[in-house]
Design a protein around this motif. Structure first.
Motif, PDB file in Angstrom:
ATOM      1  N   VAL A 207      52.598  -8.412  19.533  1.00  0.00           N
ATOM      2  CA  VAL A 207      52.187  -7.705  18.322  1.00  0.00           C
ATOM      3  C   VAL A 207      52.710  -8.405  17.074  1.00  0.00           C
ATOM      4  O   VAL A 207      53.893  -8.745  16.981  1.00  0.00           O
ATOM      5  N   LEU A 208      51.810  -8.613  16.124  1.00  0.00           N
ATOM      6  CA  LEU A 208      52.188  -9.056  14.790  1.00  0.00           C
ATOM      7  C   LEU A 208      52.339  -7.806  13.928  1.00  0.00           C
ATOM      8  O   LEU A 208      51.370  -7.064  13.718  1.00  0.00           O
ATOM      9  N   VAL A 209      53.542  -7.550  13.480  1.00  0.00           N
ATOM     10  CA  VAL A 209      53.841  -6.349  12.696  1.00  0.00           C
ATOM     11  C   VAL A 209      53.438  -6.614  11.252  1.00  0.00           C
ATOM     12  O   VAL A 209      54.140  -7.299  10.505  1.00  0.00           O
ATOM     13  N   SER A 210      52.296  -6.080  10.863  1.00  0.00           N
ATOM     14  CA  SER A 210      51.766  -6.317   9.525  1.00  0.00           C
ATOM     15  C   SER A 210      52.394  -5.341   8.541  1.00  0.00           C
ATOM     16  O   SER A 210      52.249  -4.123   8.666  1.00  0.00           O
ATOM     17  N   LEU A 211      53.102  -5.878   7.569  1.00  0.00           N
ATOM     18  CA  LEU A 211      53.774  -5.066   6.558  1.00  0.00           C
ATOM     19  C   LEU A 211      53.443  -5.604   5.178  1.00  0.00           C
ATOM     20  O   LEU A 211      53.587  -6.804   4.924  1.00  0.00           O
TER      21      LEU A 211
ATOM     22  N   THR B 162      48.880   3.098  14.397  1.00  0.00           N
ATOM     23  CA  THR B 162      48.841   4.557  14.363  1.00  0.00           C
ATOM     24  C   THR B 162      47.742   5.133  15.252  1.00  0.00           C
ATOM     25  O   THR B 162      47.321   6.273  15.062  1.00  0.00           O
ATOM     26  N   VAL B 163      47.278   4.355  16.259  1.00  0.00           N
ATOM     27  CA  VAL B 163      46.210   4.845  17.138  1.00  0.00           C
ATOM     28  C   VAL B 163      46.762   5.620  18.336  1.00  0.00           C
ATOM     29  O   VAL B 163      46.027   5.969  19.254  1.00  0.00           O
TER      30      VAL B 163
ATOM     31  N   ALA C 214      48.621  -5.812  14.029  1.00  0.00           N
ATOM     32  CA  ALA C 214      48.766  -4.357  13.953  1.00  0.00           C
ATOM     33  C   ALA C 214      49.110  -3.902  12.545  1.00  0.00           C
ATOM     34  O   ALA C 214      50.277  -3.923  12.140  1.00  0.00           O
ATOM     35  N   PRO C 215      48.112  -3.466  11.759  1.00  0.00           N
ATOM     36  CA  PRO C 215      48.404  -2.792  10.500  1.00  0.00           C
ATOM     37  C   PRO C 215      48.871  -1.373  10.774  1.00  0.00           C
ATOM     38  O   PRO C 215      48.705  -0.854  11.890  1.00  0.00           O
ATOM     39  N   GLY C 216      49.442  -0.745   9.769  1.00  0.00           N
ATOM     40  CA  GLY C 216      49.866   0.648   9.920  1.00  0.00           C
ATOM     41  C   GLY C 216      51.363   0.846   9.929  1.00  0.00           C
ATOM     42  O   GLY C 216      51.845   1.986   9.880  1.00  0.00           O
TER      43      GLY C 216
END
Length: 293
Positions: free
Chosen positions: A254-258, A209-210, A230-232
């Protein structure tokens, strides 16, 4: 004659292969009190254990790794930490990569002790990688970098986070004229030993979200082989469109952190597995230049 010591595979390469095989989803195992309640589990170490092991078993093979948040275990004291130890060990047995979210940062022997706690093979809280903070000086992370590279482990260095007020530090200009976050990215790239198509073992934490800060400040050019945690995504507002919008040509790393966006599908293991598979397909389809085996 004794056998020569086996040189461990670099974490960056292991991670790259896991993403190629399982997709970019990094499952955040974050036992919030609200999630435990939604799963009709008590907010106790026993509830933590059932939540954590159920989530691991349901997503194994459908995500590139798991990211337990240490604080949600530590708040239950030694019994909670014991659950975290069991989760990390179970993941290791199943061949699931672990990124322990502990955000450690200190200097000298203290940083070395943090590294020993999490990156030394055989340590009770051994993980494949940990999150670290560079804001006592990027060189303060050297003990952790050295131990990680020696044992095939990894680090994810806080670079651009989306928490309120973070920009006052991370966007601040250094004497050389670049943003502090860019200097952090350059350091991670230089020590991570990536290159020639291989990811480095020292990555960056960059919030999804940056907005345009990642490319506008120049982190994309500063760290071209560093994996990006990448959190968010999900509950915090970012979705598949942000892969390209925020990360540009770096989206394939990117590692999509969920966490909540995935774990809200529980407590039914089949529902969790189905949700993990849906997310894997969704984010794999939109990520340009995803790694191949």
């Amino acid at each position: 004659m004794s056998e020569p010591a086996r040189i461990p595979a670099a974490f960056g390469r292991r991670l790259q292969l896991s993403v190629a095989e399982h997709g970019p989803i990094l499952a955040g195992i974050d036992p919030h009190a609200s999630l435990l309640a939604a799963w009709v589990l008590p907010d106790t170490p026993a509830g933590l254990r059932e939540f954590s092991l159920t989530a691991l078993d349901a997503v194994a093979g459908r995500v590139c790794g798991i990211k337990p948040q240490s604080a949600f275990y530590e708040r239950h004291g030694s019994a909670g930490v014991a659950v975290l130890e069991e989760l990390l060990a179970r993941a290791r047995e199943r061949g699931v990569l672990t990124v322990l979210d502990v955000k450690r940062g200190d200097i000298g022997s203290t940083m070395g002790a943090y590294a020993q706690a999490h990156l030394r093979p055989g340590a009770p809280l051994e993980a494949d990688a940990i999150t670290v903070s560079p804001y006592l000086g990027a060189g303060s992370l050297d003990p952790a970098v050295d131990l990680a590279l020696e044992h095939g482990k990894g680090l994810f260095v806080l670079a651009l986070t989306s928490n309120p007020g973070a920009g006052a530090v991370q966007h601040a200009r250094t004497a050389g004229g670049s943003a502090l976050a860019v200097d952090v990215a350059r350091h991670a790239e230089s020590v991570g030993r990536g290159g020639a198509g291989s990811w480095g073992s020292v990555g960056l934490v960059v919030g999804a979200t940056v907005e345009d800060a990642f490319t506008r400040l120049g982190l994309d050019a500063a760290a071209p082989t560093s994996p990006l945690l990448a959190p968010g995504f999900g509950a915090q507002g970012a979705g598949p469109a942000q892969l390209a919008e925020v990360f540009g040509q770096s989206a394939g790393r990117v590692l999509v952190s969920l966490s909540r966006g995935l774990l809200a599908a529980g407590p039914d293991p089949d529902g969790l597995s189905e949700r993990a598979e849906q997310l894997r397909k969704l984010y794999t389809e939109v990520a340009p230049d995803a790694p191949t085996r």
